[in-house]
Design an enzyme around this catalytic site. Structure first.
Site, PDB file in Angstrom:
ATOM      1  N   ASP A   1      44.688  40.228  45.663  1.00  0.00           N
ATOM      2  CA  ASP A   1      44.589  39.625  47.003  1.00  0.00           C
ATOM      3  C   ASP A   1      44.641  38.107  46.820  1.00  0.00           C
ATOM      4  O   ASP A   1      43.615  37.421  46.894  1.00  0.00           O
ATOM      5  CB  ASP A   1      43.275  40.028  47.687  1.00  0.00           C
ATOM      6  CG  ASP A   1      43.163  41.524  47.885  1.00  0.00           C
ATOM      7  OD1 ASP A   1      43.803  42.055  48.809  1.00  0.00           O
ATOM      8  OD2 ASP A   1      42.445  42.171  47.089  1.00  0.00           O
TER       9      ASP A   1
ATOM     10  N   HIS B   1      47.642  43.892  47.612  1.00  0.00           N
ATOM     11  CA  HIS B   1      47.361  44.465  48.928  1.00  0.00           C
ATOM     12  C   HIS B   1      48.050  43.612  49.991  1.00  0.00           C
ATOM     13  O   HIS B   1      47.711  42.437  50.158  1.00  0.00           O
ATOM     14  CB  HIS B   1      45.855  44.512  49.177  1.00  0.00           C
ATOM     15  CG  HIS B   1      45.129  45.387  48.208  1.00  0.00           C
ATOM     16  ND1 HIS B   1      44.865  46.716  48.464  1.00  0.00           N
ATOM     17  CD2 HIS B   1      44.630  45.137  46.971  1.00  0.00           C
ATOM     18  CE1 HIS B   1      44.226  47.247  47.430  1.00  0.00           C
ATOM     19  NE2 HIS B   1      44.076  46.307  46.509  1.00  0.00           N
TER      20      HIS B   1
ATOM     21  N   GLU C   1      36.985  49.225  38.100  1.00  0.00           N
ATOM     22  CA  GLU C   1      36.866  47.817  38.486  1.00  0.00           C
ATOM     23  C   GLU C   1      35.371  47.499  38.556  1.00  0.00           C
ATOM     24  O   GLU C   1      34.804  46.959  37.630  1.00  0.00           O
ATOM     25  CB  GLU C   1      37.566  47.548  39.820  1.00  0.00           C
ATOM     26  CG  GLU C   1      37.510  46.090  40.249  1.00  0.00           C
ATOM     27  CD  GLU C   1      38.079  45.850  41.642  1.00  0.00           C
ATOM     28  OE1 GLU C   1      38.233  44.664  42.005  1.00  0.00           O
ATOM     29  OE2 GLU C   1      38.350  46.819  42.374  1.00  0.00           O
TER      30      GLU C   1
END
Length: 321
Positions: free
Chosen positions: A270, A10, A191
């Site tokens: 991330d 991201h 997830e």
């Protein structure tokens, strides 16, 4: 050092604390001090706090040049770890919240990609994402932007956000729209929600890859289907461990996915929030899962083959392996 490629990161979540502070200072943006645990660490202790922390840090990205800067900064760090290709998730919703247009958002990212290529030889492309918990209407609006405003670096469409909100069926119109416009798609599934989330996404959406998908390990039939259909999985072990999905690298099922014939890739998600990088993911995978250089090279080959960029670029990237 093995060459690497990444499909699941991201962009707004790549900026480390020092860069977030720099952007806040130059933009005169207020920065909540609770965003940071220490000088070099973000402050969060569970997934929901992570999302909140992420949003607070992303709110410092206010200009087109900020997007150029964070894109260049991330690709430069990747290049130093011998990464040759990165597909980045970009979020027009974050840009819109600070008053930035879709085109300025893309132009900033594209400038960062160009700068990094010129200096380091790394290639980058963009997957525009909608945010699941913002709902189907907003997702459709983002999909329309993608379809009606083509950009040479935008190669796909995806969806992140809270898996527990809404059903994949709700987003079929958005995904079908971009598919008809010629784009491939991916979606976060499996997830924090279980394998049923992956099944529902595969049934409702024309996705070419699964973002995360790690919970498929709990459903042997689904695992077999993913392997048989050669559906690429954007696995993010470091992220899964940091968010508490698995207690340690040794408990992560990455190797089991490989052993069952699934098409796996390694990704950082991330990185500054999870204390990782694409290089660290490859390093830990080799160490913990006993992967050879040939295994790691094949993981990179998987990523390039599963990438949404054009065939000409894929061939150039594969030749570099």
């Amino acid at each position: 050092m093995v060459k690497k490629a990444e499909l699941h990161v991201h962009l707004e979540g790549t900026a480390p604390p020092a860069l977030v502070r720099k952007m806040a200072a130059r933009n005169g943006a207020k920065l909540d001090p609770t965003t940071f645990k220490s000088v070099g660490e973000f402050a969060w202790s569970n997934f929901w706090e992570f999302l909140d922390c992420y949003d607070k840090a992303a709110a410092t990205i206010l200009t087109k040049d900020d997007y150029r800067l964070i894109t260049y900064d991330y690709l430069a760090r990747c290049a130093k770890e011998n990464t040759i290709y990165v597909e980045m998730f970009s979020s027009p919703d974050h840009a819109a919240e600070v008053g930035m247009s879709y085109t300025d958002h893309l132009e900033g990212i594209a400038a960062g990609i160009d700068d990094a290529r010129l200096e380091f030889g790394i290639e980058g492309r963009i997957i525009v994402t909608c945010v699941r918990h913002l709902g189907a209407e907003r997702a459709l609006a983002i999909a329309r932007l993608v379809a009606l405003t083509p950009h040479p670096y935008v190669v796909g469409f995806g969806m992140g956000g809270d898996e527990s909100r809404f059903h994949p069926d709700d987003f079929a119109a958005a995904f079908n729209l971009v598919t008809k416009a010629g784009y491939q798609t991916t979606s976060h599934a499996g997830e924090f929600s279980g394998p049923e989330s992956i099944r529902a996404s595969l049934a409702a959406l024309p996705i070419s890859r699964v973002g995360h998908g790690v919970r498929a390990i709990e459903d042997p039939e689904l695992l077999e289907e993913l392997a048989y259909r050669r559906i690429p999985l954007e696995l993010c072990p470091g992220s899964n461990i940091a968010t508490g999905l698995y207690k340690s690298w040794g408990k992560h099922p990455f190797r089991k996915f490989m052993d069952t014939g699934c098409l796996v890739t390694l990704n950082s998600d991330d990185p500054p929030y999870f204390g990782t990088s694409i290089g660290h993911e490859y390093e830990q995978a080799a160490k913990i899962f006993g992967l050879s250089k040939a295994d790691l090279k094949n993981i990179t080959r998987n990523a390039i083959s599963a990438a949404f960029c054009g065939e000409e670029l894929k061939e150039k990237l594969l030749s570099r392996l």
